[in-house]
Design a protein around this motif. Structure first.
Motif, mmCIF file in Angstrom:
data_model
loop_
_atom_site.group_PDB
_atom_site.id
_atom_site.type_symbol
_atom_site.label_atom_id
_atom_site.label_comp_id
_atom_site.label_asym_id
_atom_site.label_seq_id
_atom_site.Cartn_x
_atom_site.Cartn_y
_atom_site.Cartn_z
ATOM 1 N N ALA A 1 0.824 -1.203 0.000
ATOM 2 C CA ALA A 1 0.000 0.000 0.000
ATOM 3 C C ALA A 1 0.862 1.259 0.000
ATOM 4 C CB ALA A 1 -0.925 -0.003 1.223
ATOM 5 N N LEU A 2 1.972 1.231 0.751
ATOM 6 C CA LEU A 2 2.838 2.409 0.786
ATOM 7 C C LEU A 2 3.496 2.646 -0.565
ATOM 8 C CD1 LEU A 2 3.995 4.646 2.522
ATOM 9 C CD2 LEU A 2 5.817 3.085 3.251
ATOM 10 N N GLU A 3 3.904 1.580 -1.241
ATOM 11 C CA GLU A 3 4.514 1.757 -2.572
ATOM 12 C C GLU A 3 3.484 2.288 -3.563
ATOM 13 O OE1 GLU A 3 6.878 -0.886 -5.979
ATOM 14 O OE2 GLU A 3 6.574 -1.674 -3.941
ATOM 15 N N ARG A 4 2.239 1.852 -3.443
ATOM 16 C CA ARG A 4 1.216 2.361 -4.352
ATOM 17 C C ARG A 4 0.944 3.837 -4.087
ATOM 18 N NH1 ARG A 4 -4.654 -0.370 -5.666
ATOM 19 N NH2 ARG A 4 -5.216 1.071 -7.347
ATOM 20 N N ALA A 5 0.983 4.241 -2.791
ATOM 21 C CA ALA A 5 0.772 5.649 -2.471
ATOM 22 C C ALA A 5 1.877 6.508 -3.073
ATOM 23 C CB ALA A 5 0.713 5.831 -0.957
ATOM 24 N N VAL A 6 3.126 6.079 -2.926
ATOM 25 C CA VAL A 6 4.234 6.848 -3.516
ATOM 26 C C VAL A 6 4.111 6.853 -5.040
ATOM 27 C CG1 VAL A 6 6.739 7.003 -3.708
ATOM 28 C CG2 VAL A 6 5.699 6.328 -1.538
ATOM 29 N N MET A 7 3.684 5.723 -5.595
ATOM 30 C CA MET A 7 3.544 5.640 -7.049
ATOM 31 C C MET A 7 2.458 6.591 -7.544
ATOM 32 S SD MET A 7 5.064 4.048 -9.444
ATOM 33 C CE MET A 7 4.854 5.105 -10.863
ATOM 34 N N ASN A 8 1.380 6.752 -6.759
ATOM 35 C CA ASN A 8 0.325 7.684 -7.162
ATOM 36 C C ASN A 8 0.844 9.118 -7.210
ATOM 37 O OD1 ASN A 8 -1.509 5.625 -7.413
ATOM 38 N ND2 ASN A 8 -2.517 6.006 -5.435
ATOM 39 N N LEU A 9 1.681 9.494 -6.219
ATOM 40 C CA LEU A 9 2.274 10.839 -6.257
ATOM 41 C C LEU A 9 3.170 10.999 -7.487
ATOM 42 C CD1 LEU A 9 3.223 11.502 -2.511
ATOM 43 C CD2 LEU A 9 1.214 12.283 -3.770
ATOM 44 N N LEU A 10 3.947 9.981 -7.787
ATOM 45 C CA LEU A 10 4.826 10.074 -8.963
ATOM 46 C C LEU A 10 4.015 10.095 -10.256
ATOM 47 C CD1 LEU A 10 7.709 7.663 -7.877
ATOM 48 C CD2 LEU A 10 7.760 10.149 -7.969
ATOM 49 N N ASP A 11 2.889 9.344 -10.303
ATOM 50 C CA ASP A 11 2.031 9.381 -11.486
ATOM 51 C C ASP A 11 1.484 10.787 -11.728
ATOM 52 O OD1 ASP A 11 2.365 6.795 -12.243
ATOM 53 O OD2 ASP A 11 0.574 6.045 -11.217
ATOM 54 N N ASN A 12 1.071 11.456 -10.647
ATOM 55 C CA ASN A 12 0.602 12.825 -10.795
ATOM 56 C C ASN A 12 1.709 13.731 -11.299
ATOM 57 O OD1 ASN A 12 -2.003 12.341 -10.093
ATOM 58 N ND2 ASN A 12 -1.847 13.119 -8.009
ATOM 59 N N ALA A 13 2.919 13.545 -10.735
ATOM 60 C CA ALA A 13 4.045 14.379 -11.167
ATOM 61 C C ALA A 13 4.363 14.140 -12.625
ATOM 62 C CB ALA A 13 5.266 14.099 -10.277
ATOM 63 N N VAL A 14 4.326 12.853 -13.059
ATOM 64 C CA VAL A 14 4.598 12.538 -14.465
ATOM 65 C C VAL A 14 3.502 13.106 -15.361
ATOM 66 C CG1 VAL A 14 4.765 10.641 -16.120
ATOM 67 C CG2 VAL A 14 5.974 10.504 -13.936
ATOM 68 N N LYS A 15 2.239 13.007 -14.894
ATOM 69 C CA LYS A 15 1.110 13.437 -15.715
ATOM 70 C C LYS A 15 1.160 14.940 -15.988
ATOM 71 C CE LYS A 15 -2.744 11.771 -14.368
ATOM 72 N NZ LYS A 15 -3.992 11.559 -13.587
ATOM 73 N N GLY B 1 -7.624 9.181 -15.622
ATOM 74 C CA GLY B 1 -7.592 9.110 -14.162
ATOM 75 C C GLY B 1 -8.997 9.020 -13.596
ATOM 76 N N SER B 2 -9.084 8.558 -12.345
ATOM 77 C CA SER B 2 -10.387 8.376 -11.700
ATOM 78 C C SER B 2 -10.635 9.358 -10.567
ATOM 79 C CB SER B 2 -10.496 6.946 -11.136
ATOM 80 O OG SER B 2 -9.507 6.735 -10.138
ATOM 81 N N GLY B 3 -9.646 10.127 -10.184
ATOM 82 C CA GLY B 3 -9.813 11.035 -9.055
ATOM 83 C C GLY B 3 -9.693 10.355 -7.706
ATOM 84 N N LEU B 4 -9.162 9.143 -7.673
ATOM 85 C CA LEU B 4 -9.024 8.404 -6.425
ATOM 86 C C LEU B 4 -7.582 8.263 -5.960
ATOM 87 C CD1 LEU B 4 -11.575 5.492 -7.020
ATOM 88 C CD2 LEU B 4 -11.887 7.520 -5.598
ATOM 89 N N GLY B 5 -6.626 8.642 -6.798
ATOM 90 C CA GLY B 5 -5.223 8.420 -6.455
ATOM 91 C C GLY B 5 -4.796 9.114 -5.181
ATOM 92 N N LEU B 6 -5.071 10.415 -5.070
ATOM 93 C CA LEU B 6 -4.658 11.160 -3.871
ATOM 94 C C LEU B 6 -5.473 10.737 -2.648
ATOM 95 C CD1 LEU B 6 -4.050 14.735 -5.324
ATOM 96 C CD2 LEU B 6 -2.376 12.992 -4.711
ATOM 97 N N SER B 7 -6.718 10.293 -2.843
ATOM 98 C CA SER B 7 -7.490 9.772 -1.706
ATOM 99 C C SER B 7 -6.832 8.523 -1.144
ATOM 100 C CB SER B 7 -8.921 9.453 -2.139
ATOM 101 O OG SER B 7 -9.583 10.622 -2.577
ATOM 102 N N ILE B 8 -6.326 7.665 -2.038
ATOM 103 C CA ILE B 8 -5.621 6.459 -1.588
ATOM 104 C C ILE B 8 -4.341 6.839 -0.857
ATOM 105 C CG2 ILE B 8 -4.421 4.410 -2.413
ATOM 106 C CD1 ILE B 8 -6.502 4.218 -4.624
ATOM 107 N N VAL B 9 -3.650 7.862 -1.369
ATOM 108 C CA VAL B 9 -2.423 8.323 -0.696
ATOM 109 C C VAL B 9 -2.743 8.792 0.727
ATOM 110 C CG1 VAL B 9 -0.599 10.052 -0.739
ATOM 111 C CG2 VAL B 9 -1.300 8.934 -2.860
ATOM 112 N N ALA B 10 -3.798 9.610 0.843
ATOM 113 C CA ALA B 10 -4.149 10.133 2.162
ATOM 114 C C ALA B 10 -4.522 9.021 3.125
ATOM 115 C CB ALA B 10 -5.300 11.136 2.025
#
Length: 494
Positions: free
Chosen positions: A374-388, A437-446
């Motif tokens: 779960a922690l790796e997916r959260a970091v990956m979501n932040l990086l996906d946003n940065a890449v996007k 995107g689905s708008g759920l990435g940052l919610s998962i991070v939080a």
């Protein structure tokens, strides 16, 4: 009722104790008064006396009547004490006839006071006065009395006798009886007042409980969560009411979030499902009509369907991630893991998604207690946003120091009025809704960071430059001891 019974028992115990204390004090006072009686044996022998109780009573009655008939009733002594003389064998009783006609009932045990009495020796100076004993008794008329027994001697032969002195307890017993009636009345009034007061206090104290019961019954009947009750004071009932209000509010918020999640998920699922259905209908129509689609159109159509299926897969995975409880459940993969290694793996995956971007990475060792996947997916979501949101050929800075992971891009950034919504589920900026995107990435991070005991923030770059800065702060954990890998023995030297 229990409070009234407790008060009744306490009042009754106090009343009984009070009555016995007063009785003991009054009897003690009678003993002290009787101890000061001035009678001596010689004064008792002065008047005529009888040898039997019956004769003594008859003589005393006759003398009393004679004095009354002569009009000398006022001269008849109304002493507080009555006296008798009893021989050591108990056969002789002397009752002065000057007293009122009543005799003291004598028991054989009264003669025991002579056992330890030593008569004075003739010719010797008199010793200390003999010691008296006291007992409760009564007259021949049945009237209660306090009796004093004093040993002594009479005549030249120093014949042992017992001087019996008594005082009536009729007034004392009457006073005790009146006191008992007063105590019973006061106790009854006190118990009644305590019962009424207890009922009033209990009803006032339990009113919040009744309100709480009504609220619970209302929720059970109507399923309308969010109902609250007023809180008064800070006692246990007030704490219970506050806890109920918090629970009811939390349930209402949970139901609202659930309803909103279902509505938002349905809205997000409708778009790819509609597109999939349209493409499938187009393929079926082409087959039914016998006019196959051009190969390029068919390939493009299948690619679009694959992308939409992948979007559905990601969306369903995000929903499953968000459906996890806020606290780790038993059996979840929560352990002490190297945060720097997890961040490095996420960076390696991010480089594959942004091949034209430059990643500047500085990761210091840091261990945390979390779910590694779960922690790796959260970091990956932040990086996906940065890449996007990074421009072509842009730079992404990733740094980890003392548990603070910072991901900074150099894209357009986030408007200030939208920062408060970035961690809401299914929220997407109006300027980025055309992006996948689905708008759920940052919610998962939080949620993941919160489950790990940390915090996450997203805002403009600290240096005021372009781009956004996302920061995850996680508490550290002790570094786990290294695990020894069993070594396989090699071939023996030749």
């Amino acid at each position: 009722m229990l409070a009234s019974v407790a008060v009744a028992v306490a009042i009754a115990a106090c009343a009984v104790a009070c009555w016995f204390i007063v009785k003991n004090q009054m009897y003690t006072l009678q003993q002290q008064t009787l101890a000061t009686a001035p009678f001596q044996i010689r004064t008792v022998l002065a008047p005529p006396c009888a040898s039997t109780p019956q004769q003594a009573a008859a003589d005393a009655q006759r003398a009393y009547e004679e004095q009354v008939s002569m009009g000398a009733e006022s001269t008849v002594p109304d002493n507080r004490w009555d006296t008798e003389l009893v021989n050591s064998d108990g056969t002789q009783v002397c009752v002065p006839v000057a007293q009122k006609p009543r005799a003291i009932v004598i028991y054989k045990s009264d003669l025991n006071v002579l056992a330890d009495y030593a008569p004075p020796t003739p010719g010797q100076p008199p010793g200390p006065p003999p010691k008296s004993t006291f007992r409760l008794g009564h007259y021949t008329t049945g009237e209660p009395a306090m009796v004093r027994l004093t040993p002594g001697t009479v005549g030249k032969a120093h014949q042992p006798v017992v001087l019996v002195t008594a005082t009536s307890l009729t007034k004392v017993d009457d006073s005790l009886q009146s006191l008992a009636l007063i105590l019973v009345g006061v106790s009854a009034v006190g118990i009644a007042v305590a019962g009424v007061t207890g009922r009033i206090v209990a009803r006032a104290a339990l009113r919040p409980v009744h309100e709480l019961t009504d609220a619970v019954e209302h929720i059970a009947r109507t399923e309308e969560v969010g109902t609250t009750i007023p809180v008064h004071g800070n006692d246990e009932i007030a704490r219970l009411s506050s806890s109920f209000n918090s629970m009811s509010t939390a349930l209402a918020n949970s139901r609202e979030r659930q309803t909103r999640l279902i509505a938002d998920a349905g809205h997000e699922l409708r778009t790819p499902l509609t597109s999939l259905r349209t493409n499938v209908d187009l393929l079926i129509r082409s087959n039914d009509t016998g006019r196959p689609l051009p190969e390029a159109t068919r390939t493009k159509l299948l690619g679009s369907m694959k992308a939409q299926m992948q979007e559905l897969t990601v969306l369903i995975g995000d929903l499953l991630q968000l459906s996890r409880p806020d606290s780790p459940r038993p059996g979840q993969n929560v352990a002490i893991v190297p945060f720097h290694e997890i961040a490095q793996r996420a960076v390696d995956r991010g480089k594959l998604r942004g091949p034209g971007l430059e990643f500047r990475v500085a990761l210091a060792p840091w261990y945390v207690q979390a779910d590694p996947a779960a922690l790796e997916r959260a970091v990956m979501n932040l990086l996906d946003n940065a890449v996007k949101y990074s421009p072509p050929g842009g730079t992404i800075d990733v740094g980890l120091e003392h548990g603070r992971l910072a991901v900074r891009d150099h894209g357009p950034g986030i408007p200030a009025d939208e920062l408060q919504y970035v961690f809401d589920r299914f929220w997407r900026s109006p300027s980025s809704r055309q992006l996948p995107g689905s708008g759920l990435g940052l919610s998962i991070v939080a949620q993941t960071v919160q489950d790990s005991g940390g915090t996450v923030t997203l805002g403009p770059a600290a240096d005021g430059g372009p781009g956004a800065l996302a920061v995850i702060q996680l508490p550290g954990a002790p570094e786990p001891p290294p695990t020894e890998v069993p070594r396989t023995p090699g071939p023996a030297a030749g």
